[in-house]
Design a protein around this motif. Structure first.
Motif, PDB file in Angstrom:
ATOM      1  N   ASP A  26       0.832  -1.205   0.000  1.00  0.00           N
ATOM      2  CA  ASP A  26       0.000   0.000   0.000  1.00  0.00           C
ATOM      3  C   ASP A  26       0.867   1.255   0.000  1.00  0.00           C
ATOM      4  OD1 ASP A  26      -2.401  -1.333  -0.123  1.00  0.00           O
ATOM      5  OD2 ASP A  26      -2.728  -1.330   2.052  1.00  0.00           O
ATOM      6  N   ARG A  27       1.953   1.242   0.749  1.00  0.00           N
ATOM      7  CA  ARG A  27       2.857   2.403   0.733  1.00  0.00           C
ATOM      8  C   ARG A  27       3.478   2.581  -0.646  1.00  0.00           C
ATOM      9  NH1 ARG A  27       4.454   0.294   5.738  1.00  0.00           N
ATOM     10  NH2 ARG A  27       6.531  -0.293   4.982  1.00  0.00           N
ATOM     11  N   LEU A  28       3.795   1.471  -1.288  1.00  0.00           N
ATOM     12  CA  LEU A  28       4.338   1.548  -2.642  1.00  0.00           C
ATOM     13  C   LEU A  28       3.315   2.151  -3.594  1.00  0.00           C
ATOM     14  CD1 LEU A  28       6.507   0.932  -4.757  1.00  0.00           C
ATOM     15  CD2 LEU A  28       5.591  -1.403  -4.899  1.00  0.00           C
ATOM     16  N   ARG A  29       2.041   1.807  -3.411  1.00  0.00           N
ATOM     17  CA  ARG A  29       1.011   2.374  -4.271  1.00  0.00           C
ATOM     18  C   ARG A  29       0.986   3.904  -4.184  1.00  0.00           C
ATOM     19  NH1 ARG A  29      -1.507  -2.578  -4.754  1.00  0.00           N
ATOM     20  NH2 ARG A  29      -1.704  -3.020  -2.534  1.00  0.00           N
ATOM     21  N   GLY A  30       1.291   4.427  -3.011  1.00  0.00           N
ATOM     22  CA  GLY A  30       1.348   5.870  -2.871  1.00  0.00           C
ATOM     23  C   GLY A  30       2.443   6.473  -3.736  1.00  0.00           C
ATOM     24  N   LEU A  31       3.610   5.812  -3.772  1.00  0.00           N
ATOM     25  CA  LEU A  31       4.710   6.295  -4.623  1.00  0.00           C
ATOM     26  C   LEU A  31       4.361   6.133  -6.098  1.00  0.00           C
ATOM     27  CD1 LEU A  31       7.800   4.844  -2.710  1.00  0.00           C
ATOM     28  CD2 LEU A  31       6.788   7.119  -2.525  1.00  0.00           C
ATOM     29  N   MET A  32       3.681   5.046  -6.435  1.00  0.00           N
ATOM     30  CA  MET A  32       3.257   4.840  -7.822  1.00  0.00           C
ATOM     31  C   MET A  32       2.287   5.927  -8.265  1.00  0.00           C
ATOM     32  SD  MET A  32       2.709   0.691  -7.618  1.00  0.00           S
ATOM     33  CE  MET A  32       1.615   0.674  -9.042  1.00  0.00           C
ATOM     34  N   ALA A  33       1.388   6.324  -7.366  1.00  0.00           N
ATOM     35  CA  ALA A  33       0.401   7.345  -7.721  1.00  0.00           C
ATOM     36  C   ALA A  33       1.085   8.659  -8.075  1.00  0.00           C
ATOM     37  CB  ALA A  33      -0.580   7.538  -6.568  1.00  0.00           C
ATOM     38  N   ARG A  34       2.160   8.979  -7.360  1.00  0.00           N
ATOM     39  CA  ARG A  34       2.891  10.215  -7.667  1.00  0.00           C
ATOM     40  C   ARG A  34       3.529  10.158  -9.044  1.00  0.00           C
ATOM     41  NH1 ARG A  34       6.259  10.842  -1.996  1.00  0.00           N
ATOM     42  NH2 ARG A  34       4.506  10.337  -0.625  1.00  0.00           N
ATOM     43  N   ARG A  35       3.850   8.963  -9.495  1.00  0.00           N
ATOM     44  CA  ARG A  35       4.421   8.787 -10.834  1.00  0.00           C
ATOM     45  C   ARG A  35       3.349   8.597 -11.893  1.00  0.00           C
ATOM     46  NH1 ARG A  35       9.878   6.818 -11.401  1.00  0.00           N
ATOM     47  NH2 ARG A  35       9.275   6.491 -13.575  1.00  0.00           N
ATOM     48  N   GLY A  36       2.103   8.471 -11.477  1.00  0.00           N
ATOM     49  CA  GLY A  36       1.026   8.229 -12.421  1.00  0.00           C
ATOM     50  C   GLY A  36       1.026   6.830 -12.987  1.00  0.00           C
ATOM     51  N   LEU A  37       1.496   5.844 -12.223  1.00  0.00           N
ATOM     52  CA  LEU A  37       1.590   4.466 -12.695  1.00  0.00           C
ATOM     53  C   LEU A  37       0.365   3.662 -12.272  1.00  0.00           C
ATOM     54  CD1 LEU A  37       5.338   3.668 -11.840  1.00  0.00           C
ATOM     55  CD2 LEU A  37       4.385   4.266 -14.078  1.00  0.00           C
ATOM     56  N   ASP A  38      -0.183   2.934 -13.222  1.00  0.00           N
ATOM     57  CA  ASP A  38      -1.276   2.003 -12.923  1.00  0.00           C
ATOM     58  C   ASP A  38      -0.749   0.663 -12.429  1.00  0.00           C
ATOM     59  OD1 ASP A  38      -3.387   3.736 -13.848  1.00  0.00           O
ATOM     60  OD2 ASP A  38      -2.691   3.310 -15.884  1.00  0.00           O
ATOM     61  N   ALA A  39       0.494   0.332 -12.792  1.00  0.00           N
ATOM     62  CA  ALA A  39       1.073  -0.951 -12.404  1.00  0.00           C
ATOM     63  C   ALA A  39       2.583  -0.815 -12.355  1.00  0.00           C
ATOM     64  CB  ALA A  39       0.677  -2.051 -13.386  1.00  0.00           C
ATOM     65  N   LEU A  40       3.212  -1.670 -11.554  1.00  0.00           N
ATOM     66  CA  LEU A  40       4.675  -1.712 -11.463  1.00  0.00           C
ATOM     67  C   LEU A  40       5.112  -3.164 -11.448  1.00  0.00           C
ATOM     68  CD1 LEU A  40       7.432  -0.254 -11.009  1.00  0.00           C
ATOM     69  CD2 LEU A  40       7.034  -0.590  -8.544  1.00  0.00           C
ATOM     70  N   LEU A 150      11.721   2.785  -6.486  1.00  0.00           N
ATOM     71  CA  LEU A 150      10.534   3.038  -5.673  1.00  0.00           C
ATOM     72  C   LEU A 150      10.506   2.146  -4.435  1.00  0.00           C
ATOM     73  CD1 LEU A 150       7.746   3.504  -8.384  1.00  0.00           C
ATOM     74  CD2 LEU A 150       9.151   5.245  -7.258  1.00  0.00           C
ATOM     75  N   VAL A 151      10.740   0.854  -4.627  1.00  0.00           N
ATOM     76  CA  VAL A 151      10.737  -0.053  -3.471  1.00  0.00           C
ATOM     77  C   VAL A 151      11.938   0.231  -2.574  1.00  0.00           C
ATOM     78  CG1 VAL A 151      10.598  -2.451  -2.709  1.00  0.00           C
ATOM     79  CG2 VAL A 151       9.590  -1.791  -4.901  1.00  0.00           C
ATOM     80  N   GLU A 152      13.079   0.532  -3.185  1.00  0.00           N
ATOM     81  CA  GLU A 152      14.275   0.840  -2.401  1.00  0.00           C
ATOM     82  C   GLU A 152      14.046   2.044  -1.499  1.00  0.00           C
ATOM     83  OE1 GLU A 152      15.833  -1.439  -5.953  1.00  0.00           O
ATOM     84  OE2 GLU A 152      14.249   0.004  -5.542  1.00  0.00           O
ATOM     85  N   ARG A 153      13.229   2.989  -1.949  1.00  0.00           N
ATOM     86  CA  ARG A 153      12.930   4.154  -1.111  1.00  0.00           C
ATOM     87  C   ARG A 153      12.213   3.723   0.167  1.00  0.00           C
ATOM     88  NH1 ARG A 153       9.793   8.915  -4.053  1.00  0.00           N
ATOM     89  NH2 ARG A 153      11.398   8.315  -5.575  1.00  0.00           N
TER      90      ARG A 153
END
Length: 378
Positions: A26-40, A150-153
């Protein structure tokens, strides 16, 4: 960490561990949202493990145990091949396990297409060939881009359960160092080969509860100590001389990493004593400035200042330290080029060293946890 020890790792996952991994995603999803990513697409083994508990290591550099596809709508996938399907089912909802075939790039591109219009992948975690094939199969949909780090962060700052696992790992490492130092003081290893001591180190670790080595042990006698990543060989431990030992173990999946440089015998040379004193002074200077908010490069600068004052800075040939956790080398880095600052929960080595090809080198390493108001050594 409950899923990383004993029977739980063999038979499944506790509800507490399942919630922990879900919270990380869920925390990763927050970082993805900032990048505008639907999937990683998460391909790096330690990142995959951090988010799911599945397979900390890949079989070898040209093979993968699988990937995760983390989606904005929380309908995440664990993607793997037939070899790992049963192992995946012990940890993951079987309805969300995706089994790819011989053309993994094609199948994963198709999975990403089903997961949204814009997807990222860990370009640094796959070969150039695989990345090229993945992008070719993706075509223009989904829009596919490199999204490293992103995950490393998330992994930079450790959670309490991670810190507890690392404390157990480092406790064993300290016991090992005492074992080696006592043996050298008794003359137990005099005349024995470096590789024999390296084997004793591995035997000690495994015999006292480690899952294995965190990295290949470094045992460097005499002039070999001038090689920061020396490979233990047939050089013999001297009756009088320096012996550099850089080792780590893995306990509950988390690494330790410590270096000490000992003197075999009872008459340290003047060069060795002065060098050891300078190295430990540089380490103390660096640790004295470490607290949340301090720039990573400034920590390196504090150690370098000691060496410059003594006129020996050219013999300090590497960075001051690095993060430790699921990997022996991870973010952050303590180097002159490092950006960012220390944060609570970071676990980093402080390992200044000075190297002289004519007689050897000295490196002295502690790993520390950054706390709310300073640091504490493991």
């Amino acid at each position: 960490m409950e899923t990383l020890a004993g029977e739980e790792r063999e038979t499944g996952m506790t509800p507490e561990a399942r919630a922990m991994y879900a919270a990380r995603r869920d925390r990763l999803r927050g970082l993805m949202a900032r990048r505008g990513l639907d999937a990683l697409l998460v391909s790096r083994a330690p990142n995959r493990f951090y988010l799911s508990g599945f397979e900390l290591h890949d079989p070898q550099c040209n093979e993968s145990a699988g990937s995760l596809v983390i989606t904005a709508d929380s309908r995440d996938w664990l993607a793997t091949d037939a070899r790992y399907t049963d192992a995946a089912a012990r940890l993951w909802d079987e309805d969300r396990i995706f089994r790819y075939g011989a053309d993994a790039a094609r199948d994963l591109a198709g999975l990403l297409r089903r997961s949204g219009a814009r997807a990222g992948f860990e370009a640094k975690g796959v070969s150039f060939s695989f990345g090229r094939e993945l992008m070719a199969h993706a075509g223009r949909f989904p829009a596919l881009e490199a999204a490293d780090g992103l995950v490393e962060r998330l992994r930079r700052c450790k959670e309490p359960a991670e810190i507890a696992a690392m404390e157990r790992s480092f406790s064993l490492n300290h016991r090992l160092m005492r074992h080696v130092e006592e043996g050298l003081a008794r003359g137990q290893w005099r005349g024995r080969e470096e590789r024999e001591l390296a084997w004793e180190i591995e035997r000690f670790f495994r015999g006292n509860g480690a899952e294995g080595l965190a990295f290949a042990s470094i045992v460097a006698a005499g002039a070999n100590g001038a090689l920061p990543h020396a490979i233990p060989g047939r050089t013999r431990i001297p009756a009088e001389g320096p012996v550099l030992v850089d080792v780590g173990c893995r306990v509950d999946s988390y690494c330790s990493d410590q270096t000490r440089t000992f003197w075999a015998g009872d008459k340290p040379s003047r060069e060795f004593s002065r060098t050891l004193s300078l190295v430990r002074e540089a380490q103390a200077a660096a640790m004295a400035v470490m607290k949340p908010g301090v720039a990573l490069a400034d920590v390196y600068a504090a150690a370098l200042k000691v060496f410059k004052a003594a006129g020996v800075e050219k013999h300090f040939t590497h960075g001051l330290g690095h993060g430790v956790g699921l990997e022996t080398h991870e973010a952050p880095s303590l180097s002159p080029r490092a950006t960012g600052a220390l944060l609570p929960g970071m676990t980093v080595t402080v390992e200044p060293g000075l190297y002289y090809p004519e007689w050897g080198g000295v490196r002295w390493e502690h790993t520390v946890l950054v706390t709310e108001d300073g640091i504490r050594p493991f």
